[in-house]
Scaffold this motif. Structure first.
Motif, mmCIF file in Angstrom:
data_model
loop_
_atom_site.group_PDB
_atom_site.id
_atom_site.type_symbol
_atom_site.label_atom_id
_atom_site.label_comp_id
_atom_site.label_asym_id
_atom_site.label_seq_id
_atom_site.Cartn_x
_atom_site.Cartn_y
_atom_site.Cartn_z
ATOM 1 N N THR A 193 30.440 35.285 27.649
ATOM 2 C CA THR A 193 30.058 34.615 28.632
ATOM 3 C C THR A 193 31.024 34.475 29.932
ATOM 4 O OG1 THR A 193 28.714 33.489 27.295
ATOM 5 C CG2 THR A 193 28.565 32.412 29.289
ATOM 6 N N GLN A 194 32.305 34.076 29.503
ATOM 7 C CA GLN A 194 33.447 33.875 30.129
ATOM 8 C C GLN A 194 33.887 35.083 31.212
ATOM 9 O OE1 GLN A 194 36.663 32.467 27.523
ATOM 10 N NE2 GLN A 194 36.499 30.424 28.559
ATOM 11 N N ALA A 195 33.650 36.474 30.632
ATOM 12 C CA ALA A 195 33.890 37.724 31.033
ATOM 13 C C ALA A 195 32.799 37.862 32.004
ATOM 14 C CB ALA A 195 33.977 38.562 29.862
ATOM 15 N N TYR A 196 31.533 37.295 31.808
ATOM 16 C CA TYR A 196 30.640 37.445 32.906
ATOM 17 C C TYR A 196 30.659 36.675 34.076
ATOM 18 C CZ TYR A 196 26.050 36.441 34.811
ATOM 19 O OH TYR A 196 24.979 36.253 35.721
ATOM 20 N N PHE A 197 31.079 35.310 33.904
ATOM 21 C CA PHE A 197 31.397 34.637 34.996
ATOM 22 C C PHE A 197 32.512 34.956 35.667
ATOM 23 C CE2 PHE A 197 28.438 31.772 33.045
ATOM 24 C CZ PHE A 197 27.374 31.248 34.050
ATOM 25 N N LYS A 198 33.466 35.400 34.995
ATOM 26 C CA LYS A 198 34.740 36.130 35.736
ATOM 27 C C LYS A 198 34.316 37.218 36.630
ATOM 28 C CE LYS A 198 39.558 36.692 34.865
ATOM 29 N NZ LYS A 198 40.649 36.602 33.668
ATOM 30 N N GLU A 199 33.443 38.097 36.184
ATOM 31 C CA GLU A 199 32.745 39.158 37.000
ATOM 32 C C GLU A 199 31.984 38.789 38.318
ATOM 33 O OE1 GLU A 199 30.262 42.725 35.580
ATOM 34 O OE2 GLU A 199 32.101 42.697 34.241
ATOM 35 N N VAL A 200 31.392 38.042 37.991
ATOM 36 C CA VAL A 200 30.524 37.155 39.058
ATOM 37 C C VAL A 200 31.628 36.543 40.095
ATOM 38 C CG1 VAL A 200 28.819 35.614 39.552
ATOM 39 C CG2 VAL A 200 28.470 36.730 37.819
ATOM 40 N N LEU A 201 32.589 35.812 39.812
ATOM 41 C CA LEU A 201 33.223 35.163 40.657
ATOM 42 C C LEU A 201 34.268 36.125 41.174
ATOM 43 C CD1 LEU A 201 34.036 31.970 38.313
ATOM 44 C CD2 LEU A 201 33.439 32.009 40.783
ATOM 45 N N ILE A 202 34.865 37.212 40.784
ATOM 46 C CA ILE A 202 35.581 38.110 41.213
ATOM 47 C C ILE A 202 34.765 39.209 42.213
ATOM 48 C CG2 ILE A 202 36.891 40.419 40.756
ATOM 49 C CD1 ILE A 202 38.000 38.919 38.393
ATOM 50 N N LYS A 203 33.430 39.428 41.967
ATOM 51 C CA LYS A 203 32.786 40.181 42.810
ATOM 52 C C LYS A 203 32.506 39.276 44.136
ATOM 53 C CE LYS A 203 28.202 42.978 42.959
ATOM 54 N NZ LYS A 203 27.435 42.061 43.772
ATOM 55 N N ASP A 206 35.463 39.207 46.339
ATOM 56 C CA ASP A 206 35.744 40.457 47.058
ATOM 57 C C ASP A 206 34.870 40.307 48.337
ATOM 58 O OD1 ASP A 206 37.734 41.614 45.499
ATOM 59 O OD2 ASP A 206 36.174 42.808 44.150
ATOM 60 N N GLU A 207 33.611 40.019 48.140
ATOM 61 C CA GLU A 207 32.614 40.027 49.395
ATOM 62 C C GLU A 207 33.143 38.985 50.405
ATOM 63 O OE1 GLU A 207 28.569 40.632 46.540
ATOM 64 O OE2 GLU A 207 28.997 38.715 47.376
ATOM 65 N N LEU A 208 33.729 37.745 49.813
ATOM 66 C CA LEU A 208 34.120 36.774 51.002
ATOM 67 C C LEU A 208 35.631 37.436 51.720
ATOM 68 C CD1 LEU A 208 34.073 33.614 49.224
ATOM 69 C CD2 LEU A 208 33.321 34.011 51.407
ATOM 70 N N TYR A 209 36.195 38.142 50.909
ATOM 71 C CA TYR A 209 37.468 38.728 51.665
ATOM 72 C C TYR A 209 37.127 39.888 52.593
ATOM 73 C CZ TYR A 209 41.385 36.609 49.050
ATOM 74 O OH TYR A 209 42.320 35.773 48.595
ATOM 75 N N ALA A 210 36.117 40.533 52.393
ATOM 76 C CA ALA A 210 35.616 41.822 53.199
ATOM 77 C C ALA A 210 34.906 41.036 54.364
ATOM 78 C CB ALA A 210 34.697 42.481 52.459
ATOM 79 N N GLU A 211 34.330 40.094 54.341
ATOM 80 C CA GLU A 211 33.688 39.231 55.323
ATOM 81 C C GLU A 211 34.712 38.619 56.057
ATOM 82 O OE1 GLU A 211 30.924 35.463 55.288
ATOM 83 O OE2 GLU A 211 30.465 36.649 53.607
ATOM 84 N N ALA A 212 35.694 37.931 55.391
ATOM 85 C CA ALA A 212 36.807 37.455 56.279
ATOM 86 C C ALA A 212 37.542 38.415 57.104
ATOM 87 C CB ALA A 212 37.784 36.487 55.226
#
Ligand code: ZN
Length: 122
Positions: A7-17, A20-26
């Protein structure tokens, strides 16, 4: 252990994704501003733009806040406090974390906080 490794790995993946999207947007926002300022070419400014601090200063407030929140959430996954309400110490429900992985409050504490905000605002 309140939350298994999977579950931790799952949320880590969600957060990193999301990060990434935010960085691209910014980056698009910063690139847009840079284009608008091209009448003042300053190689020194351009060089420092690459640094994270300057980048963070130039992006929109909303994006900056979200990026910091996501970084904090990733930090909490690493130190094992992710998914624990910072107010009452209870587990934050999986459903709530799915909807809002950066949250630090369980639904009960969030409701109380919002009720308090409304009371202060009135
Ligand atoms: Zn709570």
């Amino acid at each position: 252990m309140y939350m298994d490794k999977e579950t931790q790995a799952y949320f880590k993946e969600v957060l990193i994704k999301r990060l990434d999207e935010l960085y691209a947007e910014a980056e698009r926002t910063v690139a847009g501003m840079t284009d608008a300022e091209e009448t003042f070419p300053d190689p020194t400014d351009r060089a420092t733009l690459e640094s994270d601090r300057n980048f963070m200063l130039r992006i929109r407030d909303r994006e900056r806040k979200l990026i910091l929140k996501i970084r904090e959430a990733l930090q909490r996954i690493d130190d094992g406090s992710f998914g624990i309400c910072e107010s009452c110490g209870d587990e934050i429900g999986r459903e709530r974390l799915e909807a809002r992985p950066v949250t630090t409050l369980c639904i009960e504490c969030k409701r109380k906080q919002e009720a308090g905000e409304r009371a202060r605002g009135a």
